[in-house]
Design a protein around this motif. Sequence first.
Motif, mmCIF file in Angstrom:
data_model
loop_
_atom_site.group_PDB
_atom_site.id
_atom_site.type_symbol
_atom_site.label_atom_id
_atom_site.label_comp_id
_atom_site.label_asym_id
_atom_site.label_seq_id
_atom_site.Cartn_x
_atom_site.Cartn_y
_atom_site.Cartn_z
ATOM 1 N N GLY A 140 46.681 -48.874 78.482
ATOM 2 C CA GLY A 140 45.434 -47.768 77.796
ATOM 3 C C GLY A 140 45.652 -46.734 76.896
ATOM 4 N N THR A 141 44.747 -46.128 76.303
ATOM 5 C CA THR A 141 45.097 -45.034 75.220
ATOM 6 C C THR A 141 45.525 -43.925 75.940
ATOM 7 O OG1 THR A 141 42.657 -44.371 75.591
ATOM 8 C CG2 THR A 141 43.280 -46.012 73.725
ATOM 9 N N VAL A 142 45.856 -42.639 75.384
ATOM 10 C CA VAL A 142 46.164 -41.389 75.859
ATOM 11 C C VAL A 142 45.164 -41.067 76.745
ATOM 12 C CG1 VAL A 142 47.884 -40.910 73.932
ATOM 13 C CG2 VAL A 142 45.673 -40.218 73.515
ATOM 14 N N TYR A 164 40.348 -36.409 72.273
ATOM 15 C CA TYR A 164 41.621 -36.929 72.326
ATOM 16 C C TYR A 164 41.726 -38.216 71.220
ATOM 17 C CZ TYR A 164 43.333 -34.838 76.658
ATOM 18 O OH TYR A 164 43.780 -33.864 77.548
ATOM 19 N N GLU A 165 40.737 -39.039 70.940
ATOM 20 C CA GLU A 165 40.789 -39.949 70.155
ATOM 21 C C GLU A 165 40.834 -39.480 68.825
ATOM 22 O OE1 GLU A 165 37.312 -42.077 70.871
ATOM 23 O OE2 GLU A 165 38.262 -43.368 72.463
ATOM 24 N N ALA A 166 40.324 -38.357 68.367
ATOM 25 C CA ALA A 166 40.457 -37.348 67.024
ATOM 26 C C ALA A 166 41.904 -36.933 66.891
ATOM 27 C CB ALA A 166 39.666 -36.392 67.119
ATOM 28 N N THR A 171 44.213 -43.023 69.473
ATOM 29 C CA THR A 171 43.285 -44.385 69.651
ATOM 30 C C THR A 171 44.480 -45.543 69.689
ATOM 31 O OG1 THR A 171 43.355 -44.887 67.055
ATOM 32 C CG2 THR A 171 41.419 -43.534 68.335
ATOM 33 N N GLU A 172 45.791 -45.272 69.692
ATOM 34 C CA GLU A 172 46.599 -46.320 69.840
ATOM 35 C C GLU A 172 46.640 -47.017 71.223
ATOM 36 O OE1 GLU A 172 48.331 -47.769 67.780
ATOM 37 O OE2 GLU A 172 47.997 -46.578 66.008
ATOM 38 N N LEU A 173 46.906 -48.272 71.462
ATOM 39 C CA LEU A 173 47.054 -48.892 72.788
ATOM 40 C C LEU A 173 48.302 -48.572 73.312
ATOM 41 C CD1 LEU A 173 44.937 -50.043 75.071
ATOM 42 C CD2 LEU A 173 45.761 -52.260 74.178
ATOM 43 N N ASP A 187 55.244 -36.483 85.190
ATOM 44 C CA ASP A 187 56.201 -37.341 84.312
ATOM 45 C C ASP A 187 55.517 -38.168 83.319
ATOM 46 O OD1 ASP A 187 58.307 -36.601 85.727
ATOM 47 O OD2 ASP A 187 58.345 -38.029 87.103
ATOM 48 N N VAL A 188 54.083 -38.762 83.783
ATOM 49 C CA VAL A 188 53.275 -39.494 82.991
ATOM 50 C C VAL A 188 52.585 -38.370 81.863
ATOM 51 C CG1 VAL A 188 51.301 -40.698 82.611
ATOM 52 C CG2 VAL A 188 52.799 -41.248 84.610
ATOM 53 N N LEU A 189 52.264 -37.118 82.248
ATOM 54 C CA LEU A 189 51.569 -36.439 81.286
ATOM 55 C C LEU A 189 52.718 -35.825 80.412
ATOM 56 C CD1 LEU A 189 49.429 -34.263 83.604
ATOM 57 C CD2 LEU A 189 48.517 -36.035 82.275
ATOM 58 N N TYR A 190 54.051 -35.640 80.700
ATOM 59 C CA TYR A 190 55.120 -35.318 80.032
ATOM 60 C C TYR A 190 55.073 -36.329 78.730
ATOM 61 C CZ TYR A 190 59.577 -34.646 78.239
ATOM 62 O OH TYR A 190 60.939 -34.214 77.468
ATOM 63 N N TYR A 191 55.187 -37.597 79.028
ATOM 64 C CA TYR A 191 55.435 -38.585 77.976
ATOM 65 C C TYR A 191 54.180 -38.599 77.129
ATOM 66 C CZ TYR A 191 59.813 -39.854 80.312
ATOM 67 O OH TYR A 191 61.028 -39.783 80.695
ATOM 68 N N VAL A 192 52.981 -38.681 77.595
ATOM 69 C CA VAL A 192 51.808 -38.578 76.886
ATOM 70 C C VAL A 192 51.598 -37.522 75.928
ATOM 71 C CG1 VAL A 192 49.193 -38.484 77.012
ATOM 72 C CG2 VAL A 192 50.649 -40.028 78.678
ATOM 73 N N GLY A 193 52.035 -36.201 76.376
ATOM 74 C CA GLY A 193 52.171 -35.109 75.654
ATOM 75 C C GLY A 193 53.114 -35.243 74.441
ATOM 76 N N GLN A 194 54.259 -35.939 74.603
ATOM 77 C CA GLN A 194 55.185 -36.343 73.546
ATOM 78 C C GLN A 194 54.515 -37.163 72.691
ATOM 79 O OE1 GLN A 194 58.967 -37.890 74.856
ATOM 80 N NE2 GLN A 194 59.911 -35.820 74.975
ATOM 81 N N VAL A 195 53.880 -38.222 72.819
ATOM 82 C CA VAL A 195 52.922 -38.946 72.006
ATOM 83 C C VAL A 195 52.016 -38.257 71.089
ATOM 84 C CG1 VAL A 195 51.630 -40.872 71.925
ATOM 85 C CG2 VAL A 195 53.554 -40.985 73.381
ATOM 86 N N LEU A 196 51.258 -37.293 71.778
ATOM 87 C CA LEU A 196 50.215 -36.563 70.936
ATOM 88 C C LEU A 196 50.863 -35.300 70.347
ATOM 89 C CD1 LEU A 196 47.525 -36.527 73.860
ATOM 90 C CD2 LEU A 196 47.856 -37.829 71.772
#
Length: 653
Positions: A140-142, A164-166, A171-173, A187-196
């Motif tokens: 899924g997306t972030v 988030y999509e802005a 918008t990356e899958l 831990d999931v939020l940690y890696y999502v925060g890095q991507v953003l």
Amino acid sequence: MYPVSEAFLQAVQENTRRYYWTGRITTTEGVTYEFGADDIVKGSGYISSQCCGSTEIELGTVYAAEMGITLLSNIDRYTLEDALVELFYHLRLSDGTFEEIPMGIFEVSEANRNIKTLELKAYDFMLRFDKSFNGFETIGTVYDFVSLCCKACKVEMAQSQADYEAMPNGTELLSIFTENDIETYRDVLYYVGQVLGGFFCINREGKLELRKYGNEPVMELETKHRFTSSFSDFITRYTAVSSTNMKTETAEYYHLDPDDGLTMNLGVNPLLQFGLKETREQLCMNILNDLSVVDYVPFDSETTGNPALDLGDVIRFKGGQADENRISAITSMQCKIGGKHTLKGVGKNPRLAHAKSKNDKNISGLLNQIIDNKEAGRIGIHTFTNASSFTVGESDVKIISIEFAPNEAVMAQFFGSVIVGVNADQVERSVVARGDVLIPSVEVEEVLAEGTAGNEETTDSGTTDSDAAGTDVLDETGGSSDSAVAAEEPVVIGKTKEQTLTVELPVVWKEDGQVVVHFTFEFNDSIIEIHQPEETWHSGMHSIMLYYPIENLVANYRNIFNVYARATGGTVTVDTGDCLAAIMGQSMGAGEAWDGEIRIEETIKKVKLGGVLQMTAVDENITWKIDELVKRTYSDVVPGRFGIGAFAMPVER
């Protein structure tokens, strides 16, 4: 910074101020206890928070804020388990009114009773994300990942899907690499925060918020606002990022020009492992662009305090040893109730880390490896959690998809649990109500003759005409009329026949119908015909358990197990996180996911070579088919003319 009025910002920078603190405790039973400044033991209250470690700026952090306070209260400490504590700061403005701002919502973790006081220690809702995570096959997306975490841990989101999509990479899958060190939703939020390119925190309303570093100061701190302060003699800034590739066990390095700053090491991020090298480069460059605004001077200062400041706020120091041309960011703070406000901004010296950031790292000894499932006899489990919601209608919708590869010829088992919301169509019902009506028999009396008292007319006063004249009406025998009527009693001359009538009445109404939900299993592109579960439900929330044994697996062969659903008589919705599935078996390895590369080979007829280069007509038909968990569309444009070169001479066809 928390939004406050201009009058508040003016009053908080005055040499003197008048303020007070209040709070509220709400137990899990709904009992509320209000407390004021007189109930707080002086010097006991504090709120401590941070978004980085003690040495350098970090991305993706998920730190929890801590609150401690001692109250003069006789509240039973045993009723305060998981109770909520809310704090409020009230500042007097120039017009004599007080402006209130919230200071956060915290959950009690410790409550200690002294003779006259009650000591409380509490943390914000970030600790709720310390729950075990098992959705390793999630795609899924972030926003899908953040929404999944918030729903599972019962925390509201501060930002919408559009927010988030802005964002870059919004918008990356994304997909989670199978070999990872993820244990909890935190831990999931940690890696999502890095991507953003930011960090997560719980805001003052108790909602999960993503914040990013900026370069616009929200306020200036002059010398009169500081008790103590110290500033570094270097500037922290980043011009490169490094991301570890699990397959090659090396660090991929991306930088700006000129590359003369620090390198942010993203480590092994499971969300940055799939796709082409160009895709990973674009993701990392977006992170670097967000990080490149960091141009801060590290500092440590005790101030008079501004409770409206938040983590990540950029401030400018003026006066004294401060450089007025530079800015700093708040990475940690401690606000004491009735005391000083300590602010700190960390950062690394580029001169000390420059040489290290230029080397490719061999991280084979640092990789976080999961248990080796390839060893014989080990039980392997591949799990799935849907990161997006589905709406199921009359056409098949893929709701579960799991890839796996056994290392031996073994048997595996599929388990699934799906919670669905059923919305059945209204159906019209009609019946004919039938019944019998019984008409009983009645006695028929003889009709009275004319001239009897029964035919006399009565006046309004209730007397007959003859009575009104004062005379009596005599019959032939010379008696009065009253005695004549009494003498002639009705005579029964017979009875009617008892009858039964049959009555029919049509009745029409609408009621909730039933939805038939049909599940189909697909194994390696083949539909399993012998077992297709089906359920019939009325409107409401329902759940179903799915099971199927998978036999005769081939060793070292990648398998795909899909589950489809369709509904007739209404619609069915599956919310985010309501679809859980797993495939379990011995000697189960991880099947490599598609890396985004498509290889096409084509053979055409030979080209004649003579005095003039002759071309053979080439007709091409290209079709695309994208198989995803959520149906999406894909389009491409193929030009009508192709360029083919020979002997460095391009020829168009």
